[in-house]
Write a protein that holds these residues in place. Structure first.
Motif, mmCIF file in Angstrom:
data_model
loop_
_atom_site.group_PDB
_atom_site.id
_atom_site.type_symbol
_atom_site.label_atom_id
_atom_site.label_comp_id
_atom_site.label_asym_id
_atom_site.label_seq_id
_atom_site.Cartn_x
_atom_site.Cartn_y
_atom_site.Cartn_z
ATOM 1 N N THR A 162 -10.497 -10.704 -1.923
ATOM 2 C CA THR A 162 -11.175 -9.641 -2.680
ATOM 3 C C THR A 162 -12.013 -8.783 -1.749
ATOM 4 O OG1 THR A 162 -11.296 -11.176 -4.552
ATOM 5 C CG2 THR A 162 -12.637 -9.179 -4.677
ATOM 6 N N LEU A 163 -12.713 -9.420 -0.829
ATOM 7 C CA LEU A 163 -13.520 -8.673 0.134
ATOM 8 C C LEU A 163 -12.631 -7.849 1.057
ATOM 9 C CD1 LEU A 163 -16.187 -7.976 1.502
ATOM 10 C CD2 LEU A 163 -15.960 -10.080 2.856
ATOM 11 N N GLU A 164 -11.512 -8.408 1.500
ATOM 12 C CA GLU A 164 -10.610 -7.664 2.376
ATOM 13 C C GLU A 164 -10.117 -6.401 1.688
ATOM 14 O OE1 GLU A 164 -7.592 -10.438 3.385
ATOM 15 O OE2 GLU A 164 -8.813 -11.536 4.841
ATOM 16 N N ARG A 165 -9.793 -6.500 0.403
ATOM 17 C CA ARG A 165 -9.343 -5.310 -0.327
ATOM 18 C C ARG A 165 -10.475 -4.293 -0.461
ATOM 19 N NH1 ARG A 165 -6.464 -9.269 -3.398
ATOM 20 N NH2 ARG A 165 -8.161 -9.376 -4.927
ATOM 21 N N ALA A 166 -11.675 -4.794 -0.753
ATOM 22 C CA ALA A 166 -12.816 -3.877 -0.887
ATOM 23 C C ALA A 166 -13.114 -3.181 0.435
ATOM 24 C CB ALA A 166 -14.041 -4.644 -1.382
ATOM 25 N N LEU A 167 -13.023 -3.917 1.537
ATOM 26 C CA LEU A 167 -13.249 -3.306 2.847
ATOM 27 C C LEU A 167 -12.175 -2.281 3.172
ATOM 28 C CD1 LEU A 167 -14.306 -6.496 4.822
ATOM 29 C CD2 LEU A 167 -15.711 -4.450 4.545
ATOM 30 N N ALA A 168 -10.927 -2.590 2.833
ATOM 31 C CA ALA A 168 -9.853 -1.631 3.085
ATOM 32 C C ALA A 168 -10.074 -0.355 2.285
ATOM 33 C CB ALA A 168 -8.502 -2.257 2.733
ATOM 34 N N ALA A 169 -10.499 -0.500 1.028
ATOM 35 C CA ALA A 169 -10.768 0.682 0.210
ATOM 36 C C ALA A 169 -11.942 1.472 0.761
ATOM 37 C CB ALA A 169 -11.045 0.256 -1.232
ATOM 38 N N TYR A 170 -12.960 0.763 1.241
ATOM 39 C CA TYR A 170 -14.126 1.446 1.814
ATOM 40 C C TYR A 170 -13.727 2.247 3.049
ATOM 41 C CZ TYR A 170 -18.645 2.076 4.100
ATOM 42 O OH TYR A 170 -19.740 2.618 4.714
ATOM 43 N N ARG A 171 -12.944 1.628 3.913
ATOM 44 C CA ARG A 171 -12.514 2.333 5.123
ATOM 45 C C ARG A 171 -11.632 3.534 4.778
ATOM 46 N NH1 ARG A 171 -12.511 -3.100 7.322
ATOM 47 N NH2 ARG A 171 -10.402 -3.449 6.555
ATOM 48 N N GLN A 172 -10.790 3.379 3.749
ATOM 49 C CA GLN A 172 -9.942 4.498 3.345
ATOM 50 C C GLN A 172 -10.783 5.651 2.826
ATOM 51 O OE1 GLN A 172 -6.805 4.989 3.797
ATOM 52 N NE2 GLN A 172 -6.758 6.947 2.715
ATOM 53 N N ARG A 173 -11.814 5.350 2.039
ATOM 54 C CA ARG A 173 -12.687 6.416 1.544
ATOM 55 C C ARG A 173 -13.394 7.117 2.703
ATOM 56 N NH1 ARG A 173 -13.656 2.776 -2.936
ATOM 57 N NH2 ARG A 173 -15.319 1.760 -1.762
ATOM 58 N N ALA A 174 -13.818 6.327 3.691
ATOM 59 C CA ALA A 174 -14.483 6.937 4.838
ATOM 60 C C ALA A 174 -13.526 7.845 5.607
ATOM 61 C CB ALA A 174 -15.036 5.844 5.756
ATOM 62 N N ARG A 175 -12.275 7.415 5.758
ATOM 63 C CA ARG A 175 -11.296 8.261 6.445
ATOM 64 C C ARG A 175 -11.041 9.544 5.654
ATOM 65 N NH1 ARG A 175 -8.883 3.191 7.900
ATOM 66 N NH2 ARG A 175 -7.633 3.200 5.999
ATOM 67 N N GLU A 176 -10.949 9.423 4.333
ATOM 68 C CA GLU A 176 -10.748 10.610 3.510
ATOM 69 C C GLU A 176 -11.927 11.566 3.641
ATOM 70 O OE1 GLU A 176 -10.265 9.116 -0.383
ATOM 71 O OE2 GLU A 176 -8.232 8.348 -0.070
ATOM 72 N N ALA A 177 -13.132 10.995 3.655
ATOM 73 C CA ALA A 177 -14.317 11.838 3.749
ATOM 74 C C ALA A 177 -14.337 12.617 5.046
ATOM 75 C CB ALA A 177 -15.577 10.976 3.634
ATOM 76 N N ALA A 178 -13.800 12.026 6.118
ATOM 77 C CA ALA A 178 -13.827 12.690 7.418
ATOM 78 C C ALA A 178 -12.660 13.638 7.619
ATOM 79 C CB ALA A 178 -13.829 11.639 8.530
ATOM 80 N N ALA A 179 -11.530 13.379 6.935
ATOM 81 C CA ALA A 179 -10.311 14.102 7.272
ATOM 82 C C ALA A 179 -9.868 15.127 6.237
ATOM 83 C CB ALA A 179 -9.161 13.107 7.494
ATOM 84 N N ALA A 180 -10.210 14.946 4.976
ATOM 85 C CA ALA A 180 -9.657 15.814 3.937
ATOM 86 C C ALA A 180 -10.253 17.209 4.020
ATOM 87 C CB ALA A 180 -9.913 15.200 2.570
ATOM 88 N N PRO A 181 -9.492 18.248 3.637
ATOM 89 C CA PRO A 181 -10.027 19.617 3.665
ATOM 90 C C PRO A 181 -11.071 19.808 2.580
ATOM 91 C CG PRO A 181 -7.880 19.573 2.613
ATOM 92 C CD PRO A 181 -8.097 18.189 3.169
ATOM 93 N N PRO A 182 -11.975 20.770 2.784
ATOM 94 C CA PRO A 182 -13.013 20.999 1.786
ATOM 95 C C PRO A 182 -12.425 21.564 0.508
ATOM 96 C CG PRO A 182 -13.075 22.702 3.449
ATOM 97 C CD PRO A 182 -12.082 21.683 3.923
ATOM 98 N N PRO A 183 -13.051 21.313 -0.632
ATOM 99 C CA PRO A 183 -12.584 21.865 -1.896
ATOM 100 C C PRO A 183 -12.897 23.347 -1.973
ATOM 101 C CG PRO A 183 -14.641 20.725 -2.228
ATOM 102 C CD PRO A 183 -14.246 20.488 -0.785
ATOM 103 N N ASP A 184 -12.256 24.029 -2.916
ATOM 104 C CA ASP A 184 -12.487 25.456 -3.118
ATOM 105 C C ASP A 184 -13.523 25.636 -4.202
ATOM 106 O OD1 ASP A 184 -12.494 28.114 -3.463
ATOM 107 O OD2 ASP A 184 -10.399 28.297 -4.127
ATOM 108 N N PRO A 185 -14.772 25.974 -3.817
ATOM 109 C CA PRO A 185 -15.798 26.131 -4.833
ATOM 110 C C PRO A 185 -15.607 27.391 -5.652
ATOM 111 C CG PRO A 185 -16.670 26.762 -2.711
ATOM 112 C CD PRO A 185 -15.286 26.246 -2.462
#
Length: 706
Positions: free
Chosen positions: A109-132
């Protein structure tokens, strides 16, 4: 005869563990206390759930912690150990999960939570900004996020474009909805998409990882506790990890905030200081304090005997010279001592004792050279010894001329020297290809080099500063390439943004340390200026300013420069205030740091950031206004003022925020999503900002005030 594995015959690992166990001497009282605790059920009031081992450097805390781990495994326990190499809660939990997995107990369960956390961090750093600018109504949650300033804060890495343009508040609110679509509810951590304005929504998992990771951790521990008699969690070098572990661990063990912790869990902490009684007020009910002092004479003699040193005159000399400090006893007890003269304390003092058994003058010189850096790897050894001086594009001019050690410049010389250093008893292998000298040994080596060979001291630190600068620049190029070519040195990066990156920060901290050691007087002014950027990058979960202040303290102590050391200590004292620590540091920098106008602008913006985060909008507005008054073209002053005004939401704040946002937009290139119809004015420094023909906003000055 060929060796054949027989049933029940021990493995190599088991034989190594047995030899390590047989080589451990002393600390019988502490071992007995820890061992007997397993004989007392958790329901018994005599059982202790927490052990706090503490004492000065070199007293043997890490060795005792390893012995505790061996003892616990003998009782069938699952054991995990983490130290300062895991420098955040997610990394600590990752290390625990990996060690449990090696004991055939995965924390899935922790391994899955850590994987999801790391994925969110990668998305936060890599995804393009939204169009306000996309049409459609904004949600109540978005209005709350915009008013709270979450979208405007630089600690959310993806919203940089908002910081560099004139953003209409309604567009800002729609932008917050775009962020929610991109990150789910991660910015505020709520379960639903709509939340009433003003609700107490806290930061999401990217800002508070313990909220999502700890329940998963507890779930897996509960499952493991059903199959193992004991779970033992050991945290070494706790003086380094306490800033991010102490409150979490206290809440984990003493509150229901993260769920229930299995009762057969035992936690062991090892650090230089006892636990804070204000944070842990009821320790006596469930914890055992284990302070460590230097060895007793019997314990020291036992260690010497285990190493084959039994001649009484030699033993007496080792006891005298070592002060019975375990690391020194072990160092001085290397094979070869036959008569007291072999352990005689010559004029070189402690350093000669540490290197007494190394006859090769080249290696002895290399050992002194490699005491200069705070962290070691093969390339750092090359720079410290001068083996690789001048090889890189950043080698200091003239620094390589005086290769301090003469350790040879042949192929593989640095690798050979590094491999040899790691065999020394006072060099600790930190894993991941890194090592460090024990503080008790490194300090006298530094003093010897500084006082007896000042030119070698300066040349060595200059080479090391250049080596870490080369690594830092490579990191900047890599991160710049990852952000579409935006480099780390342009004004387009938010103030303090490089310091917010862990990789960049680690390299710059070492570079700064060596700059200060080489030239403590002339380098201090620049170091203080960087303090403003470090304070700007500080968050609750990233002790950025503390890393910077620790560099000042370490450099001050190692150079003997009292002014430098006092600066660092004052800043560390100020940072003890968890709420306003960075603002207190900026107060010091503004009052005594001798900052130029650019530095004062950065300092005011950093303090405004801190005041905003502490819920003090009036002070934040005043700080950003002062920054704009000093530099009307500073985008971050305009941005900070606009975000704070919008968050305050008072009469007239809406229009004022729109006006000052125009100032920010005029100072930075337009982001890709900025519509062509919203052309920005191009007035120069200090001129009146007039609205574009398509604008309905008021005319504002670049010196926008509250």
């Amino acid at each position: 005869m060929a060796w054949a594995r027989e049933p029940g015959r021990p493995s190599m690992q088991e034989l190594i563990r047995r030899r390590g166990r047989s080589g451990f001497v002393g600390r019988q009282h502490e071992l007995r206390v820890f061992r007997e605790n397993f004989d007392v059920p958790p329901e018994d009031d005599r059982h202790r759930f927490l052990f706090c081992v503490h004492g000065p450097a070199g007293v043997g805390k890490t060795s005792l912690l390893r012995e505790f781990g061996r003892l616990a495994r003998d009782r069938g326990a699952l054991v995990a150990r983490a130290d300062e190499t895991a420098d955040s809660l997610p990394r600590v939990l990752t290390e625990v999960a990996a060690q449990f997995a090696r004991q055939e107990r995965r924390l899935k369960t922790l391994e899955r939570a850590l994987a999801a956390y790391r994925q969110r961090a990668r998305e936060a750093a890599a995804a393009p900004p939204p169009d306000p600018g996309a049409p459609g109504p904004s949600s109540a949650g978005a209005r709350f996020a915009a008013r709270a300033g979450v979208v405007g804060l630089g600690m959310v890495p993806v919203v940089g474009p908002f910081a560099a343009a004139a953003v209409d508040p309604e567009r800002l609110e729609r932008g917050a909805d775009g962020l929610r679509e991109r990150f789910g509810n991660r910015l505020r951590g709520g379960a639903g998409d709509e939340e009433p304005e003003g609700a107490g929504a806290g930061p999401g998992p990217l800002l508070e990882p313990e909220r999502t990771l700890t329940p998963a951790f507890n779930t897996d521990l509960a499952s493991a506790a059903d199959t193992a008699p004991w779970l033992v969690l050991c945290f070494d070098t706790y003086e380094r990890t306490a800033p991010f572990l102490d409150r979490w661990l206290r809440d984990l063990m003493t509150t229901d905030r993260y769920g229930e912790l299995p009762a057969n869990t035992v936690v062991v902490l090892s650090g230089q200081r006892p636990l804070d009684p204000q944070l842990w007020p009821d320790l006596g009910d469930f914890a055992r304090d284990l302070p460590l002092s230097p060895f007793t004479e019997d314990e020291a003699r036992g260690l010497l005997a285990a190493k084959g040193v039994t001649a009484e005159p030699v033993v007496a000399e080792v006891l005298r010279l070592s002060g019975r400090l375990p690391v020194l006893v072990s160092t001085l007890a290397e094979p070869g001592a036959r008569v007291p003269a072999d352990v005689h304390d010559p004029s070189a003092g402690a350093v000669e004792r540490f290197l007494r058994w190394e006859p090769d003058p080249v290696r002895r010189a290399a050992a002194l050279d490699c005491a200069l850096p705070r962290r070691l790897d093969e390339e750092v050894v090359g720079a410290a010894t001068g083996i690789d001086a001048g090889a890189g594009d950043d080698a200091a001019s003239g620094a390589g001329a005086d290769a301090a050690s003469g350790a040879g410049n042949g192929p593989g010389a640095a690798a050979e020297a590094y491999a040899w250093l790691r065999t020394l008893p006072f060099v600790t292998d930190r894993g991941e290809g890194g090592a460090r000298y024990h503080d008790v040994v490194r300090a006298p080596m530094l003093r010897l080099r500084r006082t007896t060979a000042p030119q070698k001291w300066t040349a060595g630190h200059t080479r090391l500063a250049a080596a870490f600068a080369a690594r830092r620049r490579a990191c900047e190029r890599e991160e710049g390439a990852g952000q579409g070519g935006r480099g780390a040195t342009g004004r387009g990066w938010a103030a303090g943004r490089p310091w917010s990156g862990a990789a960049w920060r680690a390299l710059r901290a070492e570079e700064l340390y060596h700059e200060l050691c080489a030239h403590p007087g002339s380098a201090l002014a620049g170091a203080l200026r960087e303090g403003a950027d470090a304070c700007h990058a500080q968050t609750r979960y990233e002790a950025v300013a503390r890393v910077w202040a620790r560099v000042l303290v370490d450099a001050g102590e190692d150079t003997g420069d009292e002014r430098l050391r006092r600066w660092g200590e004052r800043c560390l004292t100020a940072l003890a205030d968890e709420r306003l620590g960075p603002a207190r540091v900026v107060d010091l920098l503004l009052a005594r740091g001798g900052l130029d106008d650019e530095g004062r602008v950065a300092a005011y913006n950093a303090r405004g950031w801190c005041h905003f985060g502490a819920g003090l909008p009036e002070r934040a507005i005043d700080d950003h206004t002062r920054a704009i008054e000093l530099d009307p073209d500073d985008p971050w002053g305009h941005h900070g003022l606009a975000v704070t005004l919008r968050a305050r939401g008072g009469p007239g704040d809406h229009a004022a925020a729109c006006g000052t946002s125009t100032g920010a937009g005029n100072c930075c290139p337009a982001p890709p999503w900025w519509p062509a119809s919203a052309a920005r004015p191009t007035a120069g420094r200090g001129a009146t900002r007039k609205p574009s023909p398509n604008s309905t906003g008021p005319t504002t000055s670049a010196r926008t005030s509250r």
